[in-house]
Design a protein around this motif. Structure first.
Motif, PDB file in Angstrom:
ATOM      1  N   MET A 171       0.831  -1.217   0.000  1.00 48.44           N
ATOM      2  CA  MET A 171       0.000   0.000   0.000  1.00 48.44           C
ATOM      3  C   MET A 171       0.864   1.264   0.000  1.00 48.44           C
ATOM      4  O   MET A 171       2.077   1.188   0.227  1.00 48.44           O
ATOM      5  N   ALA A 172       0.196   2.382  -0.227  1.00 45.27           N
ATOM      6  CA  ALA A 172       0.859   3.685  -0.143  1.00 45.27           C
ATOM      7  C   ALA A 172       0.062   4.549   0.821  1.00 45.27           C
ATOM      8  O   ALA A 172      -1.161   4.628   0.715  1.00 45.27           O
ATOM      9  N   SER A 173       0.754   5.172   1.801  1.00 45.09           N
ATOM     10  CA  SER A 173       0.069   6.025   2.780  1.00 45.09           C
ATOM     11  C   SER A 173       0.693   7.404   2.782  1.00 45.09           C
ATOM     12  O   SER A 173       1.888   7.560   3.073  1.00 45.09           O
ATOM     13  N   LEU A 174      -0.140   8.379   2.482  1.00 46.29           N
ATOM     14  CA  LEU A 174       0.314   9.763   2.486  1.00 46.29           C
ATOM     15  C   LEU A 174      -0.350  10.452   3.669  1.00 46.29           C
ATOM     16  O   LEU A 174      -1.568  10.322   3.860  1.00 46.29           O
ATOM     17  N   ALA A 175       0.451  11.157   4.475  1.00 50.32           N
ATOM     18  CA  ALA A 175      -0.103  11.842   5.648  1.00 50.32           C
ATOM     19  C   ALA A 175       0.463  13.243   5.730  1.00 50.32           C
ATOM     20  O   ALA A 175       1.611  13.498   5.353  1.00 50.32           O
ATOM     21  N   ALA A 176      -0.378  14.177   6.220  1.00 55.06           N
ATOM     22  CA  ALA A 176       0.075  15.554   6.403  1.00 55.06           C
ATOM     23  C   ALA A 176      -0.791  16.216   7.461  1.00 55.06           C
ATOM     24  O   ALA A 176      -1.910  15.774   7.733  1.00 55.06           O
ATOM     25  N   ASN A 177      -0.270  17.288   8.009  1.00 50.84           N
ATOM     26  CA  ASN A 177      -1.024  18.030   9.023  1.00 50.84           C
ATOM     27  C   ASN A 177      -2.120  18.877   8.392  1.00 50.84           C
ATOM     28  O   ASN A 177      -3.151  19.128   8.993  1.00 50.84           O
ATOM     29  N   LYS A 178      -1.862  19.345   7.160  1.00 50.68           N
ATOM     30  CA  LYS A 178      -2.800  20.251   6.487  1.00 50.68           C
ATOM     31  C   LYS A 178      -3.070  19.739   5.067  1.00 50.68           C
ATOM     32  O   LYS A 178      -2.216  19.072   4.477  1.00 50.68           O
ATOM     33  N   PRO A 179      -4.224  20.103   4.515  1.00 51.49           N
ATOM     34  CA  PRO A 179      -4.519  19.704   3.131  1.00 51.49           C
ATOM     35  C   PRO A 179      -3.416  20.108   2.148  1.00 51.49           C
ATOM     36  O   PRO A 179      -3.096  19.355   1.229  1.00 51.49           O
ATOM     37  N   ALA A 180      -2.825  21.284   2.359  1.00 49.15           N
ATOM     38  CA  ALA A 180      -1.754  21.720   1.442  1.00 49.15           C
ATOM     39  C   ALA A 180      -0.611  20.710   1.428  1.00 49.15           C
ATOM     40  O   ALA A 180      -0.013  20.449   0.385  1.00 49.15           O
ATOM     41  N   GLY A 181      -0.312  20.141   2.585  1.00 51.60           N
ATOM     42  CA  GLY A 181       0.752  19.146   2.658  1.00 51.60           C
ATOM     43  C   GLY A 181       0.394  17.890   1.871  1.00 51.60           C
ATOM     44  O   GLY A 181       1.237  17.315   1.178  1.00 51.60           O
ATOM     45  N   LEU A 182      -0.864  17.474   1.956  1.00 47.11           N
ATOM     46  CA  LEU A 182      -1.293  16.320   1.160  1.00 47.11           C
ATOM     47  C   LEU A 182      -1.180  16.640  -0.330  1.00 47.11           C
ATOM     48  O   LEU A 182      -0.737  15.807  -1.124  1.00 47.11           O
ATOM     49  N   PHE A 183      -1.556  17.871  -0.698  1.00 45.17           N
ATOM     50  CA  PHE A 183      -1.466  18.238  -2.115  1.00 45.17           C
ATOM     51  C   PHE A 183      -0.012  18.165  -2.591  1.00 45.17           C
ATOM     52  O   PHE A 183       0.277  17.632  -3.668  1.00 45.17           O
ATOM     53  N   ARG A 184       0.909  18.693  -1.784  1.00 48.90           N
ATOM     54  CA  ARG A 184       2.332  18.618  -2.188  1.00 48.90           C
ATOM     55  C   ARG A 184       2.776  17.158  -2.261  1.00 48.90           C
ATOM     56  O   ARG A 184       3.504  16.768  -3.166  1.00 48.90           O
ATOM     57  N   GLY A 185       2.342  16.358  -1.295  1.00 44.99           N
ATOM     58  CA  GLY A 185       2.724  14.941  -1.295  1.00 44.99           C
ATOM     59  C   GLY A 185       2.171  14.187  -2.494  1.00 44.99           C
ATOM     60  O   GLY A 185       2.822  13.274  -3.024  1.00 44.99           O
ATOM     61  N   ILE A 186       0.981  14.574  -2.933  1.00 45.93           N
ATOM     62  CA  ILE A 186       0.394  13.937  -4.118  1.00 45.93           C
ATOM     63  C   ILE A 186       1.305  14.143  -5.336  1.00 45.93           C
ATOM     64  O   ILE A 186       1.460  13.259  -6.172  1.00 45.93           O
ATOM     65  N   GLN A 187       1.949  15.306  -5.406  1.00 47.20           N
ATOM     66  CA  GLN A 187       2.878  15.549  -6.532  1.00 47.20           C
ATOM     67  C   GLN A 187       4.046  14.563  -6.475  1.00 47.20           C
ATOM     68  O   GLN A 187       4.557  14.119  -7.506  1.00 47.20           O
ATOM     69  N   THR A 188       4.462  14.223  -5.251  1.00 43.39           N
ATOM     70  CA  THR A 188       5.528  13.234  -5.103  1.00 43.39           C
ATOM     71  C   THR A 188       5.058  11.860  -5.569  1.00 43.39           C
ATOM     72  O   THR A 188       5.767  11.160  -6.299  1.00 43.39           O
ATOM     73  N   VAL A 189       3.836  11.483  -5.154  1.00 41.89           N
ATOM     74  CA  VAL A 189       3.289  10.185  -5.583  1.00 41.89           C
ATOM     75  C   VAL A 189       3.278  10.107  -7.104  1.00 41.89           C
ATOM     76  O   VAL A 189       3.692   9.104  -7.705  1.00 41.89           O
ATOM     77  N   ILE A 190       2.820  11.185  -7.751  1.00 39.11           N
ATOM     78  CA  ILE A 190       2.748  11.192  -9.218  1.00 39.11           C
ATOM     79  C   ILE A 190       4.141  11.007  -9.824  1.00 39.11           C
ATOM     80  O   ILE A 190       4.338  10.244 -10.766  1.00 39.11           O
ATOM     81  N   GLN A 191       5.144  11.684  -9.233  1.00 34.62           N
ATOM     82  CA  GLN A 191       6.509  11.562  -9.776  1.00 34.62           C
ATOM     83  C   GLN A 191       7.113  10.173  -9.516  1.00 34.62           C
ATOM     84  O   GLN A 191       8.078   9.791 -10.168  1.00 34.62           O
ATOM     85  N   LEU A 192       6.580   9.447  -8.543  1.00 29.00           N
ATOM     86  CA  LEU A 192       7.102   8.106  -8.278  1.00 29.00           C
ATOM     87  C   LEU A 192       6.577   7.094  -9.284  1.00 29.00           C
ATOM     88  O   LEU A 192       7.131   5.998  -9.419  1.00 29.00           O
ATOM     89  N   LEU A 193       5.507   7.448  -9.990  1.00 24.19           N
ATOM     90  CA  LEU A 193       5.008   6.585 -11.063  1.00 24.19           C
ATOM     91  C   LEU A 193       5.787   6.889 -12.331  1.00 24.19           C
ATOM     92  O   LEU A 193       6.220   8.023 -12.539  1.00 24.19           O
ATOM     93  N   PRO A 194       5.959   5.888 -13.188  1.00 24.15           N
ATOM     94  CA  PRO A 194       6.644   6.180 -14.452  1.00 24.15           C
ATOM     95  C   PRO A 194       5.804   7.084 -15.347  1.00 24.15           C
ATOM     96  O   PRO A 194       4.585   7.162 -15.181  1.00 24.15           O
ATOM     97  N   ALA A 195       6.465   7.774 -16.282  1.00 25.33           N
ATOM     98  CA  ALA A 195       5.734   8.631 -17.231  1.00 25.33           C
ATOM     99  C   ALA A 195       4.904   7.780 -18.183  1.00 25.33           C
ATOM    100  O   ALA A 195       3.873   8.197 -18.675  1.00 25.33           O
ATOM    101  N   SER A 196       5.383   6.556 -18.422  1.00 23.01           N
ATOM    102  CA  SER A 196       4.610   5.589 -19.208  1.00 23.01           C
ATOM    103  C   SER A 196       5.036   4.200 -18.722  1.00 23.01           C
ATOM    104  O   SER A 196       6.120   4.058 -18.163  1.00 23.01           O
ATOM    105  N   ALA A 197       4.189   3.205 -18.893  1.00 22.21           N
ATOM    106  CA  ALA A 197       4.510   1.871 -18.368  1.00 22.21           C
ATOM    107  C   ALA A 197       4.197   0.809 -19.398  1.00 22.21           C
ATOM    108  O   ALA A 197       3.056   0.664 -19.832  1.00 22.21           O
ATOM    109  N   GLU A 198       5.258   0.067 -19.780  1.00 23.59           N
ATOM    110  CA  GLU A 198       5.020  -1.027 -20.708  1.00 23.59           C
ATOM    111  C   GLU A 198       4.324  -2.164 -19.985  1.00 23.59           C
ATOM    112  O   GLU A 198       4.637  -2.454 -18.833  1.00 23.59           O
ATOM    113  N   GLY A 199       3.361  -2.765 -20.636  1.00 25.14           N
ATOM    114  CA  GLY A 199       2.649  -3.900 -20.043  1.00 25.14           C
ATOM    115  C   GLY A 199       1.763  -3.506 -18.879  1.00 25.14           C
ATOM    116  O   GLY A 199       1.338  -4.358 -18.103  1.00 25.14           O
ATOM    117  N   GLY A 200       1.505  -2.221 -18.736  1.00 26.14           N
ATOM    118  CA  GLY A 200       0.576  -1.787 -17.683  1.00 26.14           C
ATOM    119  C   GLY A 200       1.082  -2.012 -16.276  1.00 26.14           C
ATOM    120  O   GLY A 200       0.301  -2.113 -15.343  1.00 26.14           O
TER     121      GLY A 200
END
Ligand code: TNX
Length: 487
Positions: free
Chosen positions: A95-124
């Protein structure tokens, strides 16, 4: 390079684990907590990773104990020490768990989650590598400026720009709404500002302006991304568009002509007329009413047509108008020559002396050194767009500087943050914007987020290289600098 090593801006702490969490069509986004913001944060995440992966991420409320296979978003007071924009991310094989004190922190963390995914993925195979991240920004103000006056940009363009800067965790968009060439915001008590002053732009094309509803739409769009809009009405110079709209703002009671060139420093409001301050009061009142953010920028740069003593008188009269409407003044560094209101913020762009004066007067400074942070400066002598009066700024130069040691006498405690302005004398289309802004903006975002001691160009250039495919996937026409071995 593994994705956790390639995040921009570089997080404060990254510990790699083993394995990866594989997203599937059954992965849910689970919201832990009752705060209404969680739903829109989940929508944002699903809106990014849904189209990317082709999965439809169902969002549900939960306790946090729903077990494996899910992404958790949690507001958690235990992360308060990371501040309003800090977050923690824990990813393991299940699983992946993102935690923050404020919504803004979750929003910034979401950008990190997105960057941890590949830009494209062969074979899904859409997997987030196992990792533990704890992160928070160095500076509270990390922004960019868009000059919508010299050339006008549509609401859609501004929204796209907001999305592009949000991906790199910036939190301010400064809109340069008026200048000699155009007045871009509807002011209901002075309608000719947009009727006449908004009717043109550099080169003589049609120009345009935002209605108050359109401006509010931009403000709301930015707020959903935890980005503050800082509106600027530049004065007493850079005011030809207003002077062409209303004869009474001129000392000789004669309206000027619409201006479509690119000279600076020739215009000034009539500093000794009462009507000038009535005008400013009306403009600031309407602007403050539609701006939830704390700042109003009153420009103040290059007022070469205003006598120095008139400039000081003017700025001493205008600052209290802004504070009367509950807002904090921001001004370009020249404003340091006036008596500063207690909270006035000074934006350093060119004159170190002015900025030092500001600090000595107790003001906080936004660092926008033209030689490093001006996105309209050409990369090198072959760049077709842009200017080079301050410098040529290659990608390494925009990255390799420290706001807290750039000006002797201005240190960390004096600095609110950084801002990277894009002036638009030569910038006409969204493609032009993207070419000048990328790939320098990610580096400038990191200058504002990551402590200087943790940054180094040789390491950064390898990270930036992996962002080429990401920028391409977002349709960003970046400048393929030879300083980077693009992937
Ligand atoms: C200086 S930066 C200006 C702008 C120009 C810019 C072009 C500043 C506060 N004033 O009016 O657009 O240079 O780079």
């Amino acid at each position: 390079m593994d994705a956790p090593d390639a995040i921009i801006p570089k997080p404060v702490s990254v510990t790699k684990g083993s394995g990866a969490f594989k997203l599937t069509g059954d992965t849910k986004i689970i919201l832990v907590g009752d705060q209404p913001e969680l739903a829109s944060l989940a929508r944002h995440l699903a809106g990014k990773i849904g189209p990317l992966t082709g999965f439809n991420f169902v969002t549900v409320k939960g306790t946090g104990n729903e077990g494996k296979g899910n992404i958790y978003l949690r507001l958690d007071a235990n992360t308060a020490e990371l501040g309003d924009e800090g977050y923690t991310l824990k990813v393991d094989g299940e699983m992946a768990s993102l935690a923050a004190n404020k919504p803004a922190g979750l929003f910034r963390g979401i950008q990190t989650v997105i960057q941890l995914l590949p830009a494209s993925a062969e074979g899904g195979n859409w997997s987030i590598p196992a990792v533990g991240i704890s992160d928070h920004p160095l500076y509270g103000y990390r922004g960019s400026m868009l000059d919508v006056s010299r050339h006008f940009f549509s609401v859609a363009d501004v929204k796209r720009y907001i999305d592009l800067i949000a991906a790199y965790k910036m939190n301010v968009l400064h809109l340069h709404l008026s200048d000699d060439q155009g007045w871009r915001i509807e002011i209901k008590s002075w309608p000719k500002l947009t009727e006449i002053g908004g009717s043109s732009e550099v080169g003589g094309a049609k120009g345009g302006f935002y209605t108050q509803d359109e401006y509010r739409d931009i403000v709301n769009y930015a707020a959903e991304r935890y980005i503050t809009i800082v509106p600027e009405i530049d004065m007493p110079g850079h005011t030809n568009a207003a002077l062409a709209s209303y004869p009474e703002l001129n000392c000789n009671d004669t309206a000027t002509k619409i201006y479509t060139g690119t000279e600076v420093g020739f215009s000034t409001l009539c500093v000794n007329k009462d009507i000038t301050y009535k005008f400013i009061d009306d403009v600031i009142r309407e602007l403050a009413a539609m701006t939830p953010g704390p700042y109003i920028h009153i420009g103040g740069d290059e007022s070469h047509a205003t006598k120095k003593e008139d400039y000081v008188t003017f700025m001493n009269k205008v600052q209290p108008i802004v504070t009367k409407y509950g807002k904090t003044v921001v001004g370009w560094d020249e404003i340091a020559n006036a008596t500063l209101e207690p909270n006035t913020i000074v934006q350093f762009w060119a004159d170190e002396g002015n900025s030092l004066t500001a600090v000595q007067k107790g003001a906080k400074v936004i660092m926008s050194p033209a030689k490093k942070a001006y996105l309209d400066m050409q990369y090198d002598s072959t760049t077709k767009l842009g200017l080079h009066w301050a410098a040529y700024i290659e990608v390494d130069s925009a990255y390799a500087w420290d706001p807290a040691s750039y000006v002797k006498g201005i240190s960390r405690d004096n600095i609110l943050g950084i801002e990277a302005p894009l002036w638009s004398e030569t910038i006409v289309t969204m493609d032009d914007i993207e070419y000048m802004v990328f790939p320098r903006l990610p580096g400038l975002a990191e200058v504002g987020w990551t402590p200087a001691g943790a940054r180094n160009w040789e390491e950064y250039r390898k990270r930036l290289a992996t962002h080429g495919p990401r920028m391409k996937a977002s349709g960003v026409d970046y400048y393929p600098s030879k300083k980077v071995d693009w992937k």
